[in-house]
Design a protein around this motif. Structure first.
Motif, PDB file in Angstrom:
ATOM      1  N   CYS B  69      12.862  64.202  69.502  1.00 32.79           N
ATOM      2  CA  CYS B  69      13.643  64.387  70.992  1.00 32.79           C
ATOM      3  C   CYS B  69      14.008  63.054  71.645  1.00 32.79           C
ATOM      4  N   THR B  70      13.488  61.783  70.956  1.00 34.45           N
ATOM      5  CA  THR B  70      14.093  60.605  71.544  1.00 34.45           C
ATOM      6  C   THR B  70      13.624  60.472  72.960  1.00 34.45           C
ATOM      7  N   ALA B  71      12.546  60.988  73.462  1.00 35.72           N
ATOM      8  CA  ALA B  71      12.258  60.658  74.745  1.00 35.72           C
ATOM      9  C   ALA B  71      11.383  59.388  74.729  1.00 35.72           C
ATOM     10  N   CYS B  72      10.919  59.061  73.749  1.00 38.80           N
ATOM     11  CA  CYS B  72      10.139  57.615  73.454  1.00 38.80           C
ATOM     12  C   CYS B  72      11.077  56.701  73.487  1.00 38.80           C
ATOM     13  N   GLU B  73      12.161  57.052  72.674  1.00 42.07           N
ATOM     14  CA  GLU B  73      13.269  55.903  72.679  1.00 42.07           C
ATOM     15  C   GLU B  73      13.775  55.609  73.787  1.00 42.07           C
ATOM     16  N   ALA B  75      12.288  55.829  76.730  1.00 41.14           N
ATOM     17  CA  ALA B  75      11.276  55.504  77.885  1.00 41.14           C
ATOM     18  C   ALA B  75      11.286  53.984  77.299  1.00 41.14           C
ATOM     19  N   CYS B  76      11.530  53.602  76.139  1.00 44.56           N
ATOM     20  CA  CYS B  76      10.953  52.217  75.862  1.00 44.56           C
ATOM     21  C   CYS B  76      11.929  51.108  76.529  1.00 44.56           C
ATOM     22  N   PRO B  77      11.304  50.387  77.087  1.00 41.56           N
ATOM     23  CA  PRO B  77      12.171  49.396  77.997  1.00 41.56           C
ATOM     24  C   PRO B  77      12.912  48.159  77.052  1.00 41.56           C
ATOM     25  N   ASN B  78      12.721  48.226  75.918  1.00 40.17           N
ATOM     26  CA  ASN B  78      13.235  47.239  75.067  1.00 40.17           C
ATOM     27  C   ASN B  78      13.569  47.649  73.645  1.00 40.17           C
ATOM     28  N   GLY B  79      14.063  48.801  73.563  1.00 41.33           N
ATOM     29  CA  GLY B  79      14.624  49.252  72.446  1.00 41.33           C
ATOM     30  C   GLY B  79      13.792  48.796  71.328  1.00 41.33           C
ATOM     31  N   THR B  80      12.575  49.319  71.469  1.00 39.68           N
ATOM     32  CA  THR B  80      11.699  48.803  70.052  1.00 39.68           C
ATOM     33  C   THR B  80      11.828  50.225  69.189  1.00 39.68           C
ATOM     34  N   ILE B  81      12.210  51.319  69.793  1.00 41.67           N
ATOM     35  CA  ILE B  81      11.906  52.505  68.770  1.00 41.67           C
ATOM     36  C   ILE B  81      13.611  52.956  68.445  1.00 41.67           C
ATOM     37  N   LYS B  82      13.731  53.312  67.325  1.00 37.10           N
ATOM     38  CA  LYS B  82      15.084  53.723  66.844  1.00 37.10           C
ATOM     39  C   LYS B  82      14.897  54.956  66.023  1.00 37.10           C
ATOM     40  N   ILE B  83      15.488  55.994  66.540  1.00 34.97           N
ATOM     41  CA  ILE B  83      14.945  57.420  65.871  1.00 34.97           C
ATOM     42  C   ILE B  83      16.281  57.832  65.219  1.00 34.97           C
ATOM     43  N   CYS B 115       5.952  54.592  75.921  1.00 36.01           N
ATOM     44  CA  CYS B 115       6.729  55.506  74.738  1.00 36.01           C
ATOM     45  C   CYS B 115       5.559  56.789  74.649  1.00 36.01           C
ATOM     46  N   VAL B 116       4.147  56.503  74.686  1.00 34.44           N
ATOM     47  CA  VAL B 116       3.231  57.291  74.303  1.00 34.44           C
ATOM     48  C   VAL B 116       3.068  58.192  75.531  1.00 34.44           C
ATOM     49  N   ASP B 117       3.348  57.602  76.479  1.00 38.56           N
ATOM     50  CA  ASP B 117       3.157  58.301  77.792  1.00 38.56           C
ATOM     51  C   ASP B 117       4.550  59.438  77.901  1.00 38.56           C
ATOM     52  N   ALA B 118       5.598  59.061  77.329  1.00 37.39           N
ATOM     53  CA  ALA B 118       6.662  59.937  77.629  1.00 37.39           C
ATOM     54  C   ALA B 118       6.679  60.819  76.449  1.00 37.39           C
ATOM     55  N   CYS B 119       6.080  60.866  75.496  1.00 39.36           N
ATOM     56  CA  CYS B 119       6.141  61.604  74.189  1.00 39.36           C
ATOM     57  C   CYS B 119       5.705  62.956  74.540  1.00 39.36           C
ATOM     58  N   PRO B 120       6.105  64.112  74.600  1.00 36.70           N
ATOM     59  CA  PRO B 120       5.747  65.476  74.935  1.00 36.70           C
ATOM     60  C   PRO B 120       4.765  66.174  74.098  1.00 36.70           C
TER      61      PRO B 120
END
Ligand code: SF4
Ligand code: SF4
Ligand code: SF4
Lengths: 104, 156, 371, 184, 175, 116, 359, 151
Positions: B69-73, B75-83, B115-120
């Motif tokens: 769902c890319t919610a974590c992407e 939420a991440c403030p510095n682009g650590t996650i790319k899905i 990101c962990v907080d944001a993940c549904p």
């Protein structure tokens, strides 16, 4: 090789003395001139000690003279350097030729 | 007067110095105060909340809970996650969005937990592991979903 | 030749201290003009750790930008985060649950303690005593453990979120804090034995780096630096936030204005922090640890300014919002920046050795200055 | 510039005995001894720019105590240091300084990039105008350790990793990084 | 206990050391180096005293010259000189004439010494123990040096006061 | 052993140091770069000249030290003999020290012993 | 006491003289002495640095080196080896000749001081008749090495550090000298062997009571300052001048300074032990024959090393406890406190000695 | 002083000042030419005595720049925000560094990041960035394709 006697030692002191004289002539900088003077004093000290040791071994006067000369040399060096620094502060130079119009 | 002040000054000073020396001397002789943990030999005790890196939890069937769902992407403030998502064909023949690769740049991550907080779906968590030394920084870029893993049934 | 020498040589020596220097606590670069060993001028050169946090925050959402502030004054990470959370809450008019407020204040004070402990050790190390540094870290590690257990990180926690805190307290929290307090209170006299009472240390501190009350205000000093000169400037007292208004504690004020004064103020602040923690630790109210907030926060158009008291002084957070997802402009008024500007004033006429003591008592954190 | 002289890379791995000329045998042993000495006496340069420096200090502190490995002789001057631990963000203004420090170090010299900032710019990778995106743009880095900040054990682990690399004569490809902690 | 040969070899080494460093001290154009060469020369002289078994004088030589005068000279060099710069070369004529004068003088003196032909003893019975020096120094009879001992203190006092007066003279204008 | 042992010691020191310094030259091929030779000043280029003159009050201490140092060497032979010679030698030293102490007090009063 | 270093030395001497020409025997003996001194230097450096690390570690609640070799014992070996093979660079702008000469001067100075030190009964390289004077004379050469290093480096920190340490060392030489004089007065001789022999019936620190104890304290303070140790380590004050006069030194050249520093500590502590604690003389109390006899069973070298290492420990203890003084405070301490006190103490000691008020 | 009194006092000092309604502090907007005189008065008037400047910054509104000064009186405890608009092309304003010493560095920072030139500032140089830096990075239109990676 001969045994070393007073003559060889006197040769050192003579050489040292004239090295000092040479420095005194060629150097125009007060500090280096002071160094030259120290060399000259040292050559004198060597003489005193060697005369004492080789000519009058039963006495100690040469040694005493050396000690006193060293003490006086120290006092002289201290005062000389104080003067040099003072001159430097007033003239920004310690070249003897630059400070001919010294006001002391 | 002057002399007594002088002397008391000297003694006061010496006494204050001796107090300090007594303290260090105490520790020098009382070794039970040493608190060193010898890391490679002794296992460090970490708090379970300690955030060492982001991991995706996989169960024994090699299934995870990430829907892509890319919610974590976001939420991440510095682009650590790319899905990178792909479309899976479900058994019913419907197309369904799923993750292809979940790229995680460990070298960028600040362990902020957003990101962990944001993940549904709670697909990702913070793990305790901290030994991330590598010789080549490209080794720090990780793919979190294990090869061949699938989304767990029932996670929306 | 005579004039030439006179012109070129004033007998002054210009030396660089920093950016890579053990006593600048980071990458501060000072250009010092010396006459002999006496300091004639100190000129700080900043920017060796200017990370453009303010610019970066303009593209981060209100939830995200908080994390970057723990990297500013990393020794007061919680307090920075707290200030930012307060600013956002002010904009959104969120009511923070009591429990969250108490947790926040507890964390702030623990952070303050940890920061002051580090300062104490680092100051002692700067003036040449190395052992106190290790003793300070012994206690600091305990705080770090408490933090790690509850917040999940040791230094840059990102624990405060708009509306409260990120996690609830760890079940062991109260016990651990109490253990720590008993231990720390028994160790404080040791601090005095090792450093405070030491005659060499006192001589290094007294009459060094004096700044008067007026100058301190004019230079914008805050925190212990200003309080050592007799300026009452504790934001926790003046403009209390969260539950500080209900707490009993006194503002540590000295009038000496020198390094010794700053030392005493910080030592007293440690005791005050202990008393604050003691007041709260048994009375943590039950309830939510975070208020319900929307997933996406949008501040209304306007300007919001919050002030909090970090371990170094007054941190101001100035948010200009245009009503979008991200702040339009953010400015962090950092305490270290203003304190640093007084360095030249304090160090003039002192020895190089004193400069170290002055910087030590100013307790500068350079990323806080450069942002 | 290159720390890893080619001469060293050709030396056999510790434990290998050259059956050839005695000279070869001796040299290879001497080399092992030197590498052993170097790896066990890594004197760090006191170089910390920001938050990670605090964790570096913690590593020096009593609880983690890097002196156990002989790292504690932190030198203030690059001339006497062996390893530069880049603890913190490197910004554009600092980069020349870092380069200069590295250049002024006496050989052999090693570099550890500590924390997200030093490895890649970390939290300040995007939308910043003044941060160097990884210290390896400035100087060659031997070991990277991620984390923001890495905990003291992680730094110790990085140092141990560096040790294994030095002991292997710089042949990093062959070395397996040993992990001591598993969280299960 | 040393054989005669070793004894004289050491002497010649010392002589070369003293004279060589003396010459360097007087000819180098870097003033700081000059001070260091002077220092070595003086240490060589002290070594000569050790060689002659007048240990006390040797130690005094080291303490006063090395630990005192040369340090003072070095400090004054720091204070007054652009130490990195070379000193100006003396003019060639001056150099040649000074060298000639020095060499001729040395030759003359040495030939005089040779002519005179000192007939020294071997100096073996020479004994200078600190006790002897002390006793004679504190002795107030004719052979004693009690008076010079006291006078030297006055000399030192005078020197100290002189130094302070001179050195502090120009202080206020600086600060 | 006599004074010749000094020569031995000097040679030992020189041999030791030379061997140590040369070894690294043999074993290590050092890298070269232009910055390496520059003076280290906290990682930034130095400002101005390094061999500057130095306006420091150190030299006053050195001056006074020299005087006291000379005093000290006279006290050594005195100390050896004083116990045998008794009260007379003691008074001599008292006078000697007193005169110098006067100088010390003078220096103190003039502020020569204060840091400039 | 069958086992003693002196008897070993004697037997070697006899054996050599019996088997080769006297000049050869002499040369061999010299070589042996040289090698022994180098060995002593190296071992002292290794042991003292290890000791420093362990002492500091325990005072700071840590373990200290414990991973290299058994209990970390090879840590300093590794350090030394590493320094040996580390590049010893010479800055481009430096006065290369003096820059490279300085470590030699420092080394030679501290090596020379070893000559009159009595490591055990009758085990001394050269028992010069002016013993202690010789020590204070030769150790003052070291300061020139430091000034040289500081100046030649072409670095402001080095220069500042060198000036500082120059002023500091020469200042503290005075009170060190004055406190040495106290013992000279009591023992009526300057040579180390007779000073030790004068403590046959008790160490001076016990026999000489008040004046000697005062001079002992002053001596310890002064030598701490003279060896540039904390709290007087202004010359290399890390937080002020990075590394002081050896900022530009690296590799072995730096190691030589480092080594000389530690050997100097050993030397001054050895002198302190000799003067005040009886050197290799066992603990004797007046004429308690039985007790004295028992004490004699402990070898003299053990006595000597024990006392010396005790003093070294005290000096390390200072370092890990105290903050550093500021330069003006440092000189104040010497000129306002130590020098006047030791001058009066000298007179007091003379009085005590002449009147025979000591044990 | 209350907000109203403060407003009255400032109007009294400088009638051209306008006030913004919103905000937690009293926001006064003053033309940039008059700013310094007003500030001087605010600092010196005994019943105002704004001796503590706790923030000085600038905001880029794309059309113009606004200097924002946060002042407080340590004696009376009241605060005020003074704003002053500058044009973007050639932003200039008189320095306040002789009134509040802290302003010296803060103004240098604003110069560095926004390019506002402070007239009569004793030492107006780049503070945080290198001397060779081009552009004013905190302005909204700042582009730096090399250093700035947009997310
Ligand atoms: S990890 Fe969670 S938030 Fe991220 S894509 Fe998967 S389900 Fe969405
Ligand atoms: S922990 Fe923070 S930085 Fe790391 S991936 Fe999650 S949101 Fe991004
Ligand atoms: S990696 Fe994180 S903790 Fe380390 S310097 Fe960067 S922001 Fe700070």
């Amino acid at each position: 090789m001969n045994n070393i006697g007073i003559e060889q030692i006197l040769f050192i002191s003579t050489a040292l003395f004239f090295i000092g004289v040479y420095g005194l002539f060629t150097r125009r900088n007060m500090i280096t001139m002071l160094m030259a003077v120290e060399l000259i004093l040292n050559s004198v000290n060597i003489n005193f000690v060697s005369f004492n040791k080789y000519l009058y071994p039963e006495r100690l006067d040469g040694v005493f003279f050396t000690i006193f000369i060293i003490a006086i040399a120290a006092a002289e060096a201290a005062v000389a350097i104080a003067i040099i620094i003072n001159i430097y502060r007033n003239h920004q130079s310690i070249d003897v030729e630059d400070s001919e119009e010294m006001k002391y | 007067m002057f002399l007594s002040k002088y002397i008391s000054e000297v003694f006061g000073g010496v006494k204050s110095l001796l107090t300090g020396m007594r303290r260090t001397g105490y520790y020098f002789t009382h070794h039970k105060n040493i608190i060193t943990q010898q890391y490679p030999n002794q296992k460090p005790v970490l708090a379970e909340r300690f955030r060492g890196e982001v991991v995706m939890t996989h169960d024994e069937n090699n299934e995870h809970a990430c829907t892509g769902c890319t919610a974590c992407e976001l939420a991440c403030p510095n682009g650590t996650i790319k899905i990178v998502t792909k479309f899976d064909i479900t058994p019913e023949g419907k197309k369904k969005k799923a993750i292809d690769t979940f790229v995680y740049h460990l070298e960028l991550c600040t362990m902020c937990n957003l990101c962990v907080d944001a993940c549904p779906t709670g697909a990702i968590t913070m793990s305790n592991s901290f030994e991330h030394s590598v010789f080549d920084r490209s080794e720090l870029t990780k793919v979190l979903n294990k090869p061949g893993s699938k989304i767990r049934e029932g996670v929306e | 030749m005579l004039q030439e020498v006179a012109k070129t040589d004033t007998g002054d020596l210009v030396i660089n201290v920093g950016p890579q220097h053990p006593s600048t606590h980071g990458v501060l670069h000072l250009v010092i003009t010396l006459n002999g060993e006496t300091i004639k001028k100190v000129e700080p050169h900043l920017g060796y750790i200017h990370r453009s946090i303010e610019k970066m925050c303009e593209s981060l959402s209100y939830r995200q930008f908080i994390y970057s502030t723990s990297r500013m004054d990393y020794l007061s990470a919680h307090i920075n985060n707290h200030g930012c959370a307060l600013a956002v809450e002010k904009g959104l008019q969120i009511e923070v649950p009591q429990r969250a407020q108490v947790i926040r204040v507890l964390m702030d004070e623990l952070t303050r303690l940890a920061s002051h402990q580090l300062w104490w050790g680092a100051l002692a190390m700067d003036v040449g005593a190395i052992t106190p540094f290790f003793h300070a870290f012994r206690e600091r590690e305990l705080i770090n453990d408490i933090m790690e257990e509850t917040c999940g990180a040791r230094l840059t926690m990102n624990y405060m979120v708009p509306g409260g805190v990120m996690f609830d307290l760890h079940p062991d929290f109260q016990k651990k804090v109490k253990d720590f307090l008993t231990l720390f209170k028994s160790k404080l006299p040791e601090y005095d034995e090792l450093v405070t009472g030491n005659i060499i240390f006192q001589n290094r501190m007294k009459n060094v780096g004096y700044i008067s009350k007026e100058d301190a205000i004019s230079y914008g000093c805050s925190g212990p630096t200003a309080r050592a000169s007799g300026v009452s400037c504790d934001i926790r007292k003046k403009y209390p936030y969260d539950i500080y208004a209900q707490l009993q504690f006194s503002e540590a004020i000295e009038t000496a204005g020198d390094c010794w004064g700053r030392y005493l103020v910080r030592m007293e602040e440690m005791r005050q922090s202990i008393s604050i923690i003691e007041q709260l630790i048994d009375n943590i109210p039950e309830g939510d640890f975070v208020a319900k907030t929307k997933a996406v926060l949008k501040l209304p158009k306007g300007e919001f300014f919050t002030r909090v008291e970090t371990a170094r002084g007054e941190l101001g957070i100035y948010i200009v919002s245009e009503g979008g997802l991200t702040p339009y402009r953010i400015k962090f008024r950092s305490p270290g920046f203003s304190n640093l500007s007084a360095l030249d004033h304090m160090a003039k006429g002192q020895k190089i050795g004193d400069l170290v003591a002055i910087m030590g008592t100013l307790d500068l954190v350079i990323p806080d200055i450069d942002r | 510039m290159d720390v890893k002289e080619p001469g060293y890379q050709q030396q056999p791995f510790p434990g290998d005995v050259h059956p050839t000329a005695t000279g070869g045998l001796l040299v290879s042993r001497l080399d092992d001894v030197i590498n052993w000495a170097r790896s066990n006496s890594l004197w760090p340069l006191v170089f910390g720019t920001s938050c990670c420096a605090i964790e570096m200090m913690s590593t020096a502190s009593a609880k983690y105590d890097w002196s156990r490995f002989g790292f504690e002789v932190a030198r203030a001057t690059p001339r006497q240091a062996d390893v530069i631990i880049i603890a913190g963000t490197i910004v554009n203004k600092m980069a020349p300084v870092l380069k200069r420090l590295y250049d002024q170090m006496a050989d052999p010299k090693y570099v550890i990039a500590m924390g997200a900032c030093a490895t890649s710019g970390g939290p300040f990778f995007y939308n910043t105008y003044s941060v160097v995106k990884g210290a390896d743009h400035v100087i060659p880095v031997d070991v990277y350790v991620a984390g923001c900040p890495p905990r003291p054990e992680a730094l110790l682990h990085a140092l141990i990793t560096l040790q294994t690399k030095i002991q292997a004569g710089g042949k990093r490809e062959k070395i397996v990084i040993e992990k001591f902690y598993d969280n299960q | 206990m040393l054989s005669v040969n070793a004894y004289s070899i050491i002497f010649y080494l010392l002589a070369a050391f003293i004279i060589g460093n003396g010459v360097l001290a007087m000819t180098t154009r870097k003033i700081f180096r000059a001070a260091i060469f002077l220092l070595f020369s003086l240490i060589g002289v002290a070594g000569l005293y050790f060689w002659m078994h007048v240990e006390f004088v040797a130690a005094v030589q080291v303490i006063v010259y090395v630990g005192g005068i040369v340090v003072l000279i070095i400090f004054s060099i720091f204070l007054t000189q652009q130490t990195g710069k070379d000193m100006p070369r003396p003019t060639n004529t001056r150099m040649i004439f000074s060298a000639l004068a020095a060499i001729l003088g040395a030759a003359l003196t040495y030939s005089l010494i040779r002519q005179y032909g000192f007939i020294g003893g071997s100096g073996d019975q020479f004994n200078v123990s600190p006790q002897r020096i002390g006793d004679q120094m504190l002795d107030y009879q004719d052979t004693g040096y009690a008076l010079p001992f006291e006078v030297i203190s006055i000399l030192l006092l005078a020197a100290m006061i002189g130094c302070i007066v001179i050195a502090l003279k120009s202080k206020p204008q600086e600060s | 052993m006599g004074p010749a042992s000094l020569l031995v010691l000097i040679m030992a020191a020189v041999a030791f140091s030379t061997a140590g310094i040369l070894l690294s030259k043999v074993v290590l091929k050092a890298s070269k770069n232009p910055v390496k030779g520059e003076p280290y000043e906290c990682g930034v280029p130095t400002i101005g000249q390094n061999w500057v003159q130095f306006n420091v009050g150190y030299y006053l201490f050195a001056l006074i030290f020299l005087i006291f140092d000379v005093e000290l060497i006279f006290l050594y032979p005195w100390a050896v003999s004083v116990q045998r010679l008794g009260m007379f030698a003691f008074t001599e030293a008292v006078i000697f020290l007193f005169i110098l102490f006067m100088g010390f007090l003078y220096a103190h009063k003039k502020g020569a012993l204060k840091w400039m | 006491m069958e086992f003693s270093l002196a008897s070993i030395a004697d037997s070697i001497d006899q054996w050599l003289n019996a088997h080769c020409a006297s000049w050869l025997a002499l040369t061999i003996e010299f070589v042996i002495v040289g090698v022994l001194c180098i060995g002593l230097f190296a071992v002292l450096g290794l042991v003292l640095i290890m000791m420093e690390r362990k002492v500091s570690a325990y005072m700071q609640l840590r373990l200290g080196p414990n991973r290299v070799g058994p209990k970390g014992m090879f840590q300093t070996v590794a350090d030394t080896l590493k320094l040996l093979v580390k590049e010893g660079l010479t800055p481009a702008g430096a006065d290369k000749f003096l820059f490279n000469l300085a470590p030699f001067v420092v080394m030679i100075a501290s090596m020379l001081v070893l000559a009159p030190i009595a490591f055990a009964k009758d085990f001394v390289i050269w028992d010069v008749n002016i013993g202690v004077l010789y020590v204070s004379a030769v150790s003052s050469i070291g300061v020139i090495g430091i000034l040289m290093a500081g100046w030649a480096s072409n670095n402001k920190y080095s220069l500042l550090g060198a000036m500082r340490s120059g002023a500091q060392i020469v200042s503290y030489e005075l009170s060190a000298g004055l406190s040495i004089l106290t013992i000279v007065i009591f023992s009526q001789d300057m040579s180390i062997s007779s000073i030790i022999n004068s403590q046959q019936d008790g160490w001076w620190i016990f026999k000489g009571h008040i004046p000697v104890i005062i001079s002992f304290v002053i001596f310890i303070i002064a030598v701490t300052a003279e060896t540039n140790r904390a709290p007087f380590d202004l010359a290399e004050a890390e937080s002020e001048l990075t590394a002081g006069f050896h900022t530009e030194y690296s590799g072995m050249k730096f190691a030589l300074f480092f080594l000389a520093e530690y050997v100097n500590i050993f030397i001054v502590c050895a002198i302190g032990a000799t003067l005040y604690l009886g050197g290799w003389m066992p603990l004797h109390i007046g004429n308690w024959e039985a007790f004295n006899h028992i004490m004699d069973y402990i070898p003299s070298s053990v006595w000597f090393l024990g006392k010396t290492f005790f003093l070294i420990f005290v000096i390390m203890w200072f370092r890990w406890t105290f903050p550093r003084l500021r330069i003006d405070q440092l000189l104040n301490l010497e000129w306002k406190y130590l020098l006047p006190i030791s001058m009066f103490n000298l007179l007091l000691a003379t009085l005590v000695a002449i009147q025979g008020w000591y044990f | 002083m209350t907000r109203e009194e403060l407003q009255a006092a400032i109007t009294n000092l400088e009638p051209q000042v306008t006030f913004e309604e919103a905000g937690e502090f009293l926001n006064a907007v003053v033309p940039s030419e008059l700013c310094r005189d007003l500030m001087q008065a605010l600092h010196n008037m005994p019943d105002l005595s704004m001796d503590y400047m706790f923030c000085l910054t600038c905001v880029d509104w794309k059309t113009h720049l606004t200097m924002v000064y946060h002042l407080e009186s340590t004696a009376h405890g009241h605060q005020v925000v003074i704003k002053s608009q500058l044009n973007r092309e050639n932003p200039e304003i008189e320095t306040l560094s002789d009134i509040w010493r802290t302003a010296e560095l803060l103004e240098r920072e604003v110069f560095d990041l926004f390019g506002v030139r402070f007239i009569h500032h004793p030492d107006l140089r780049r503070l945080l960035l290198t001397d060779e830096w081009e552009g004013w990075p905190m302005r909204k239109d700042y582009e730096d394709p090399i250093n700035m990676i947009k997310l």
